[in-house]
Design an enzyme around this catalytic site. Structure first.
Site, PDB file in Angstrom:
ATOM      1  CB  THR A  27      -0.943  -0.016   1.223  1.00 45.83           C
ATOM      2  OG1 THR A  27      -1.850  -1.094   1.050  1.00 45.83           O
ATOM      3  CG2 THR A  27      -1.721   1.271   1.368  1.00 45.83           C
ATOM      4  CB  SER A  74       2.734  -7.943   1.287  1.00 47.04           C
ATOM      5  OG  SER A  74       1.741  -7.787   2.258  1.00 47.04           O
ATOM      6  CB  THR A 107       0.536  -3.463   6.427  1.00 47.08           C
ATOM      7  OG1 THR A 107      -0.741  -3.617   5.793  1.00 47.08           O
ATOM      8  CG2 THR A 107       1.007  -2.028   6.339  1.00 47.08           C
ATOM      9  CG  ASP A 108      -2.450  -7.143   4.020  1.00 43.10           C
ATOM     10  OD1 ASP A 108      -2.723  -6.407   4.992  1.00 43.10           O
ATOM     11  OD2 ASP A 108      -3.117  -7.144   2.972  1.00 43.10           O
TER      12      ASP A 108
END
Ligand code: SIN
Length: 343
Positions: A27, A74, A107-108
């Site tokens: 992101t 990710s 971030t995932d």
């Protein structure tokens, strides 16, 4: 001066540390048609040069060299990309003149990649991951300040020897402890039970504690191209053993179970896992709760069942450690439990 604090540098630009920025997508490199829309966007489409140009203040912190290693959301990170990333980080850190590495990431799965690098980077130079919850085109995008802070930490003398870190929302987390805890807020990460390693704000880097478990140069793990097949199953009300049996038939080397509470497992699933152990599959007992410790021989008799307790690692990080341990030749519940108790 307190040795765990560094202050903004005013050095001439040619004496600034040299930091390599490796971009992988996420992101932080996302783009949306509507600046007010923070969930409807495409991740990983903005190039690293554009991300860096949004942060002119970087030039007073470090000499930055940038590489676009990947452009992925990710959730789609592959084992091949993990191998390529870890190898590139190790090559860069072994290069004279490179003082640290920053990785931009989604971030995932950031906590998984960060822990993988924490265990396989062979350098004491700083490695800092960062990310964003809002796309780069967003109102109040959080990526630019996170990127500046990550480079500031990587350029800081006091960040050496701290293992792989994550700079996010002004906080510095250890890769071992960080977990994503919010689906949407800019304060999306925590280090449950142990707290942050330190802080970064306005150029000031301050460490509060050290990671005591071995990492980077002090581990037995190296990154390779071969990844033992390890999967994750969950335990829940009404669970069956269908997934466990299918994984054994598929030939997995390991299964991590996201158990309930303190790693308790539905009786039916537990019997399936015990049968998996009898087929030579390594079974690690973790918890789906999100914080706390899975006590060995607590909610299940690990000794009798041949299971390994994940301790304080969540199931996703436990899978990373189990893959690396199996790849390093560790075998059997006694040896694997030592690995989990160590790292
Ligand atoms: C991703 O993980 O690549 C998308 C989500 C994010 O970065 O917040």
């Amino acid at each position: 001066m307190n040795s765990s604090i560094s202050f903004p540098s005013h050095a001439a630009s040619d004496t600034l540390p040299c930091i390599a920025v490796l971009a992988t997508g996420g992101t932080i490199a996302g783009s949306a048609a509507d600046p007010a829309n923070t969930s409807g966007y495409q991740a990983g489409v903005v190039g690293v040069e554009r991300l860096l140009s949004a942060v002119p203040a970087l030039s007073s912190v470090a000499r930055v060299q940038a590489e676009q290693l990947a452009s992925v959301d990710s959730k789609d990170i592959s084992l091949a990309l993990w191998s390529a990333l870890a190898q590139r980080v190790n090559t860069l850190l072994a290069t004279d003149g490179i003082d640290g590495v920053v990785i931009t990431h989604g971030t995932d799965t950031l906590e998984e990649t960060a822990y993988l690098l924490h265990l396989t980077v062979k350098s004491t130079k700083p490695v800092v991951l960062t990310a964003a919850m809002r796309p780069s085109t967003s109102l109040s995008a959080d990526g630019p300040l996170n990127l500046l802070n990550a480079v500031t930490v990587a350029a800081s003398a006091v960040a050496h020897g701290q293992g792989v870190m994550v700079a996010f929302n002004n906080r510095i987390h250890s890769a071992r402890d960080i977990v994503k805890t919010s689906t949407y807020t800019v304060n999306a990460f925590e280090s449950p039970e142990v707290g942050v390693l330190g802080w970064v704000q306005d150029g000031r880097v301050e460490f509060q504690r050290k990671v005591l478990r071995p990492h980077t140069v002090d581990t037995e793990f190296v990154i390779g191209a071969n990844w033992p097949h390890v999967e994750i199953v969950a335990s829940y009300a009404g669970a069956s053993r269908i997934a466990v049996d299918a994984l054994v038939t598929a030939g997995v080397r390991g299964i991590v179970v996201a158990g309930t509470g303190n790693g308790s497992i539905h009786t039916t699933v537990q019997q399936g896992l015990a049968d998996a152990v009898a087929h030579g599959v390594a079974v690690v007992r973790g918890s789906r709760v999100g914080s706390g410790h899975v006590m060995r021989n607590g909610a299940a008799s690990d000794d009798a069942l041949g299971f390994i307790s994940a301790g304080t690692l969540n199931p996703y990080k436990a899978r990373v450690l189990l893959m690396l341990a199996l790849a390093a030749g560790a075998a059997g519940p006694v040896v694997l439990q030592r690995v989990f108790d160590t790292y």
